[in-house]
Design an enzyme around this catalytic site. Structure first.
Site, PDB file in Angstrom:
ATOM      1  N   TRP A  22     -91.113 -82.352  44.478  1.00  0.00           N
ATOM      2  CA  TRP A  22     -92.407 -82.344  43.786  1.00  0.00           C
ATOM      3  C   TRP A  22     -92.221 -82.506  42.285  1.00  0.00           C
ATOM      4  CZ3 TRP A  22     -96.105 -83.490  46.855  1.00  0.00           C
ATOM      5  CH2 TRP A  22     -96.095 -83.044  48.184  1.00  0.00           C
ATOM      6  N   ASP A  52     -96.258 -75.830  37.484  1.00  0.00           N
ATOM      7  CA  ASP A  52     -96.834 -75.939  38.821  1.00  0.00           C
ATOM      8  C   ASP A  52     -96.525 -74.628  39.545  1.00  0.00           C
ATOM      9  OD1 ASP A  52     -97.379 -76.407  41.512  1.00  0.00           O
ATOM     10  OD2 ASP A  52     -96.490 -78.414  41.533  1.00  0.00           O
ATOM     11  N   LYS A  94    -101.702 -72.053  49.738  1.00  0.00           N
ATOM     12  CA  LYS A  94    -100.574 -71.194  50.063  1.00  0.00           C
ATOM     13  C   LYS A  94    -100.993 -69.730  49.899  1.00  0.00           C
ATOM     14  CE  LYS A  94     -98.265 -75.259  48.707  1.00  0.00           C
ATOM     15  NZ  LYS A  94     -97.452 -75.714  49.774  1.00  0.00           N
TER      16      LYS A  94
END
Lengths: 370, 370
Positions: free
Chosen positions: A106, A174, A198
């Site tokens: 990511w 992030d 999440k």
């Protein structure tokens, strides 16, 4: 019957949240409507979205000079919005400088996307050892518009033990897979973002926490929906167009649940106990081992493999483990398709009983396969 | 107690859909999970998303050479994605030509956003009479990359009686507030898009139906998430990143419900009966009147006003009407803040009983106020 769900996201939610949302589905707070049916401009929904913001500010101790936005598009859209708002110039390709640290798939995607709009330099990478650690972070370059890290790396299971010191250069993080999992000093960052799926709620909501001075600098060619200032208008925050209302409502219920547990300090304590239990088991197992170097182990995502030399046998056993675990009610234990192996994601809503039961299952599997 | 909800969006959903989603909240199809908790890469969720696509294709008779995408960001993000993918050049501001028809606030917003990336010409407008009609559509300009219309105008309550003939120039239509409300020949369009929060499900899902030859032309500077080709990869359609899973699941249940009613022909018949009932009442009322010219009346959004000359008295009475209606269980009847007055949005899930009850209430209000 409920299963133990170790999915990396979307992932397990607290049962009381699901029960309440089911109970309120046809009539929420006496409105005679589901939240899915409420006008986003209604008083009833305003209470819900304002409540979610207030609770998130309280739980994360977000300073008053930060805006809290509930957007769409996931972290992947933030990979573009961050450079477009913080570094872009008069045209694509001529923006300011930005430092990126490559700690996984990511983080790499974020850097690749940003390179269209900023002069991106990848300052350090842990790719040399399969992203199993967090590299030493160099100081920002002179002229950096921002400095980007992925605080918790969902796929490879690492997290930053200590954040880079970036001085006046805004640190951008992030936090998709670690938001609300442990204490985080928001004031160390210029901007934080997280997909909700999440620790916060269902997919389709993206939380952005941005310091006021970083809003309003996107050049005019940036799409309206991708400008932070579109979403920060006083009295209409996160309301330029219809927000993902139901996801925001569920997030509010999850935040209530976190508050009820005692807030972030209590959750952090539980998460550390849960992770310690599982890492201890892995460290003492003869069949399984974790893949991350100790100082950088994530509290949320724990990748592991079987310690079998022969590659074919290893693959066979891992595939069989994931399958047998699934049958026994431990689901989504397969590793990300890009790295293989196994991974247990143990977000806030995963109870310690789930970890204990998984360990028992693994002990049994180990006994049967040695 | 359930209310009659006339919201323009998010809006009323079928009760059987809400009941089923509540019943499945802790365990969906025997998986031991809510859809909110399912990994989007799981077999279970694949069945849900593939099922939603199949049902939408069937109900709308979507030809095989069109992709069906479930994205995020609402119609507002499509206002940028359409020009970025169909007309943009080597940099912002140097794209191809595009024709837009101005039929209201959203059509105008679409044109304003597109002008950053395409040479936009607004070819006709109904602004001169407060958007109360659909103007005559001229032929496309030579060199047009596409031709954009808003098929049903949510705020002002108009719809196109007959679509423009655009020959080889792709016709692009915003069908947010009329998708699945009546028959629509998809093959007349190059691209259609719709926010889900009216006839399809909760906010946070955007449906895009795009002809294959229009995908893959975005220049490299267009953000990855805003390129249609990012979302059309074989085997991973709408799955570049985590999609809005729960919204897609609810949409699937709504599509089942539409199928159960007899599909689009049956729904169209019901919608025409519902709208005729309400328009007939307005046409015969001495206190209320519709604001749209007859040939262009929407089946979905019906704006109306009180026929009181004095502006102050008119405003007072309209405000009081909306308030008294709310108290009586008819909610969200206020007009859009930009146009005032009242508006009844009567999407597929609004039962005819709701219209009849509203008319009775209005007759009583009329009797008390004349």
């Amino acid at each position: 019957m409920r299963v133990y769900n170790f999915s990396a996201g979307p992932s397990v939610l607290p049962v009381p949240v699901l029960e309440r949302s089911a109970a309120e589905m046809l009539d929420t707070n006496g409105t005679g409507q589901s939240v899915m049916e409420m006008s986003h401009r209604s008083k009833e929904f305003k209470t819900i979205i304002d409540g979610a913001e207030t609770k998130l500010r309280e739980l994360m101790k977000i300073p008053a000079n930060y805006k809290v936005l509930f957007l769409q598009g996931g972290a992947s859209l933030q990979f573009a919005m961050v450079p477009l708002n913080l570094a872009a110039g008069d045209a694509p390709g001529v923006g300011k400088k930005a430092s990126y640290i490559d700690t996984g798939i990511w983080a790499d995607r974020a850097a690749v996307q940003a390179a269209e709009y900023a002069q991106v330099e990848v300052r350090a990478s842990s790719k040399d050892r399969a992203y199993s650690y967090i590299p030493t972070a160099p100081a920002p370059n002179p002229g950096d518009a921002y400095y980007h890290i992925v605080v918790n790396n969902t796929i490879v299971g690492t997290k930053w033990a200590q954040f880079p010191e970036t001085g006046d250069v805004p640190l951008v993080g992030d936090i998709s897979s670690c938001i609300l999992s442990e204490a985080l000093d928001v004031s160390k960052f210029g901007l934080l973002y997280a997909g909700a799926q999440k620790n916060l709620g269902p997919s389709g909501v993206t939380v952005v926490i941005v310091r006021d001075d970083l809003v309003g600098h996107a050049p005019s060619w940036v799409p309206i929906m991708l400008r932070y200032d579109t979403h920060t208008v006083e009295g209409s925050v996160s309301m330029y167009n219809t927000p993902p209302c139901y996801g925001i409502y569920i997030m509010g219920l999850v935040l209530d649940w976190v508050k009820g547990l005692g807030g972030v300090p209590a959750v952090e304590k539980m998460n550390k106990e849960k992770a310690a239990l599982f890492y201890d088991y892995l460290d003492n197992s003869k069949l399984f081992r974790g893949t991350v170097e100790k100082p950088f182990r994530s509290l949320m995502n724990i990748p592991f493999v079987v310690t079998v030399e022969d590659k074919e046998k290893k693959n066979e056993m891992e595939t069989r483990f994931v399958k047998e675990a699934h049958t026994a009610g431990f689901v989504n234990l397969g590793g990300h398709k890009l790295v293989g192996g196994m991974r247990a994601s143990i977000y806030n809503a995963m109870e310690i009983e789930g970890i204990k039961a998984l360990i028992q299952f693994m002990e049994k599997f180990e006994a049967q396969n040695s």
